[in-house]
Every structure is written in structure tokens, then in C-alpha cells.
Design a protein around this motif. Structure first.
Motif, mmCIF file in Angstrom:
data_model
loop_
_atom_site.group_PDB
_atom_site.id
_atom_site.type_symbol
_atom_site.label_atom_id
_atom_site.label_comp_id
_atom_site.label_asym_id
_atom_site.label_seq_id
_atom_site.Cartn_x
_atom_site.Cartn_y
_atom_site.Cartn_z
ATOM 1 N N UNK A 26 -35.225 15.280 -20.553
ATOM 2 C CA UNK A 26 -35.402 15.749 -19.119
ATOM 3 C C UNK A 26 -34.006 15.951 -18.555
ATOM 4 N N UNK A 27 -33.917 16.797 -17.510
ATOM 5 C CA UNK A 27 -32.605 17.336 -17.347
ATOM 6 C C UNK A 27 -32.185 16.804 -15.855
ATOM 7 N N UNK A 28 -30.891 16.324 -15.614
ATOM 8 C CA UNK A 28 -30.495 16.292 -14.190
ATOM 9 C C UNK A 28 -29.238 17.240 -14.052
ATOM 10 N N UNK A 29 -29.458 18.092 -12.906
ATOM 11 C CA UNK A 29 -28.280 19.314 -12.539
ATOM 12 C C UNK A 29 -27.778 18.764 -11.361
ATOM 13 N N UNK A 30 -26.483 18.615 -11.611
ATOM 14 C CA UNK A 30 -25.592 18.065 -10.430
ATOM 15 C C UNK A 30 -24.770 19.202 -10.039
ATOM 16 N N UNK A 31 -24.904 19.889 -8.897
ATOM 17 C CA UNK A 31 -23.924 20.830 -8.487
ATOM 18 C C UNK A 31 -23.803 20.695 -6.632
ATOM 19 N N UNK A 32 -22.739 20.965 -6.202
ATOM 20 C CA UNK A 32 -22.516 20.979 -4.643
ATOM 21 C C UNK A 32 -23.291 19.855 -4.151
ATOM 22 N N UNK A 33 -22.988 18.758 -4.640
ATOM 23 C CA UNK A 33 -23.413 17.346 -3.999
ATOM 24 C C UNK A 33 -25.079 17.284 -4.010
ATOM 25 N N UNK A 34 -25.838 18.000 -5.033
ATOM 26 C CA UNK A 34 -27.140 18.047 -5.056
ATOM 27 C C UNK A 34 -27.529 17.524 -6.389
ATOM 28 N N UNK A 35 -28.448 16.955 -6.428
ATOM 29 C CA UNK A 35 -29.094 16.396 -7.810
ATOM 30 C C UNK A 35 -30.521 17.211 -8.128
ATOM 31 N N UNK A 36 -30.628 17.973 -9.076
ATOM 32 C CA UNK A 36 -32.241 18.409 -9.342
ATOM 33 C C UNK A 36 -32.435 17.646 -10.288
ATOM 34 N N UNK A 37 -33.635 17.088 -10.684
ATOM 35 C CA UNK A 37 -34.184 16.544 -11.729
ATOM 36 C C UNK A 37 -35.315 17.492 -12.304
ATOM 37 N N UNK A 87 -32.614 25.224 -0.715
ATOM 38 C CA UNK A 87 -31.218 24.741 -0.755
ATOM 39 C C UNK A 87 -30.581 25.420 0.419
ATOM 40 N N UNK A 88 -29.520 24.643 0.897
ATOM 41 C CA UNK A 88 -28.812 25.230 2.083
ATOM 42 C C UNK A 88 -27.711 26.338 1.854
ATOM 43 N N UNK A 89 -26.972 26.640 2.683
ATOM 44 C CA UNK A 89 -26.026 27.953 2.350
ATOM 45 C C UNK A 89 -24.914 27.301 1.272
ATOM 46 N N UNK A 90 -24.747 28.071 0.443
ATOM 47 C CA UNK A 90 -23.704 27.719 -0.523
ATOM 48 C C UNK A 90 -24.341 26.516 -1.650
ATOM 49 N N UNK A 91 -25.565 26.249 -1.191
ATOM 50 C CA UNK A 91 -26.071 25.272 -2.206
ATOM 51 C C UNK A 91 -26.884 25.756 -3.211
ATOM 52 N N UNK A 92 -27.424 24.846 -4.150
ATOM 53 C CA UNK A 92 -28.408 25.455 -5.294
ATOM 54 C C UNK A 92 -29.622 26.415 -4.705
ATOM 55 N N UNK A 93 -29.882 27.326 -5.307
ATOM 56 C CA UNK A 93 -31.097 28.133 -4.978
ATOM 57 C C UNK A 93 -32.034 27.880 -6.374
ATOM 58 N N UNK A 94 -33.448 27.389 -5.682
ATOM 59 C CA UNK A 94 -34.452 27.133 -6.737
ATOM 60 C C UNK A 94 -35.453 28.311 -6.457
ATOM 61 N N UNK A 95 -36.032 28.921 -7.515
ATOM 62 C CA UNK A 95 -36.940 29.890 -7.441
ATOM 63 C C UNK A 95 -38.147 29.503 -8.575
ATOM 64 N N UNK A 96 -39.412 28.920 -8.047
ATOM 65 C CA UNK A 96 -40.499 28.692 -9.052
ATOM 66 C C UNK A 96 -41.075 30.010 -9.550
ATOM 67 N N UNK A 97 -41.456 30.101 -10.643
ATOM 68 C CA UNK A 97 -42.059 31.398 -11.077
ATOM 69 C C UNK A 97 -43.396 30.889 -11.591
#
Ligand SMILES: [Zn+2]
Length: 247
Positions: free
Chosen positions: A178-189, A9-19
Motif C-alpha cells: 500500500x502507498x502513502x503519498x505526502x505532498x503539500x501537507x496532504x496525505x493520500x492513502x 485538491x485545493x489550489x497548489x495542492x495535489x490533483x486526483x483524477x479517477x479513471x
């Protein structure tokens, strides 16, 4: 904020951490047995054993630190995030490889992630107790029944906090969501076990282990198409090589 290699994710965007919790084999006993390439030989495992990765995700949005499914229960270490920092836990379904980490303590009497609210389908919880072992671990799920930190979703479809959309598919299991997460113009599915691996998005494939394999296949096809058009980011729970695909 600087980007590091395990963040997306870019600056100010969503951060994703796979575990990643590692690689396992599973056969018709439905037990997950750790599998290490360097030591183990797949041929030595029972016929029909499947190799799977298990990999929950932390998503840092502008409002929350989300945890998407809780794995077999090893998530609490090594993520760089304190378990008490998690604000919401979103559960696609309660199979033990997705919900094993919801509780802690020797008798699993306590919900994990002390500051988090858990979101799950009420019908999935009832279904888990009806079916029980080996697909589900009822004793580990018990605290979900009586905690003030649990939101039992009753609708087939809806929105959490104006930015997290959920929908029951009835594909991998009868009340899987299932989930869609919409934040900072990003959609995470996040499709959980309806969309577990990149490979299954690209190739039409009916899985024997699904409740409605044909429906799951059709859903994957339409999500993959829509996701490319709408520039979604896909998260794959059982795919350690391709955990995050961004369009
Ligand atoms: Zn499952």
C-alpha cells in the motif's frame, strides 16, 4: 490553477483524477465480464458473481504525474493526460485487474507509459509468474522483468523520492503493498485491494478472496481510524460511487 469537476485538491495542492474502466462481474473463473446496468441482469450471471468497478488513479503532485495501478489496460484513453506524461507508475500488486495495462503491442512486448518508471515488489513479480493464469497474465507482465524503467522493490517498507511511502501488508495477497503519498501537507492513502471500497472501511468484513482476510479487515480498521485523525485522503479502486474520501 482552476478546479474542474473531476479534479480534487485545493489550489497548489495535489490533483486526483479517477479513471473508471467500468463495471464488471467476476466469478470463480476469475474472468472479468463487462456489466452494464441498462442491458445486463446480475441474476443471469453465474451464482456467486461479484460486481466490481475498476478504477486506477492519476495523481498530480508537485514532483510527478503518478499512476496508481494500471487497470485492465484501458487507462490510456480519455483521462485528459497523455500516457507519455506519466512519470511514475506505482503497483500495489499484479492481479490482472490492477496490472493489465503495464504493457502494450500485440504481443505485449513493450512497457506502456513511455516516460514512466514502474515501482513494484520483486517478490510479487516472482509470485505472479509462479501462480500464472487466471489471477495473473504472465505474458503481459513479461516486459517488467527486463526493462530499465522498472524498480523492483526488495524491502517490506520504504520511501520513493522522499515523499512516497510503501509497505507490504501480506493481506489481500502475500506481497501486496500500500502507498502513502505526502505532498503539500496532504496525505493520500492508496490501499489497493486491501482497502478496495468505502463500505469495507465502515463495516468489519472478512473477504473470502483475500489471502489473509482477517488481517485485511484489521488493517482497514486501523487505517480508517488513523486516517480520520491524520486527515488522510483515501482512494478506493473498486468503488466508483466513492472513489475519493477526504478528511
Ligand atoms: Zn487483487
Amino acid at each position: 490553477m482552476a478546479e474542474t469537476s473531476n479534479l480534487s485538491g485545493g489550489p497548489g495542492g495535489i490533483k486526483i483524477i479517477p479513471l473508471s474502466e467500468g463495471t464488471f462481474t467476476i466469478d470463480k473463473t476469475k474472468l472479468f465480464v463487462p456489466f452494464d446496468d441498462g442491458i445486463h441482469d446480475l441474476q443471469q450471471r453465474p451464482v456467486g458473481s461479484l460486481l466490481v468497478e475498476i478504477q486506477p488513479f492519476i495523481i498530480i503532485t508537485s514532483k510527478d504525474i503518478l499512476l496508481l495501478d494500471t487497470g485492465l489496460g484501458f487507462v490510456q484513453k480519455d483521462s485528459g493526460i497523455n500516457p507519455s506524461d506519466i512519470t511514475k507508475v506505482l503497483l500495489t500488486h499484479l492481479h490482472k485487474d490492477h496490472a493489465g495495462g503495464v504493457s502494450m503491442g500485440t504481443n505485449h512486448q513493450q512497457l506502456s507509459f513511455s516516460n514512466a518508471i514502474f515501482y513494484l515488489q520483486e517478490r510479487e513479480l516472482n509470485f505472479a509468474f509462479e501462480k500464472g493464469f487466471p489471477s495473473f497474465m504472465p505474458e503481459e507482465l513479461e516486459p517488467l522483468k527486463r526493462s530499465g524503467r522498472v524498480v523492483l522493490l526488495k524491502e517490506d517498507e520504504g520511501t520513493i523520492d522522499d515523499y512516497i511511502h510503501y509497505k507490504i501488508t501480506g493481506a489481500h495477497s502475500p506481497y501486496h503493498q500500500v502507498f502513502w503519498i505526502k505532498d503539500n501537507d496532504q496525505t493520500i492513502f492508496f490501499g489497493g485491494d486491501d482497502a478496495p471500497q468505502l463500505q469495507q472501511m465502515k463495516h468489519r468484513f472478512v473477504a473470502k478472496y483475500d489471502h489473509d482476510g482477517k488481517k485485511a479487515m484489521e488493517l482497514r480498521r486501523s487505517w480508517w481510524e488513523e486516517g480520520q485523525q491524520e486527515k488522510w485522503t483515501f482512494l478506493f479502486y473498486h468503488d466508483v460511487k466513492n472513489p475519493i474520501i477526504e478528511f
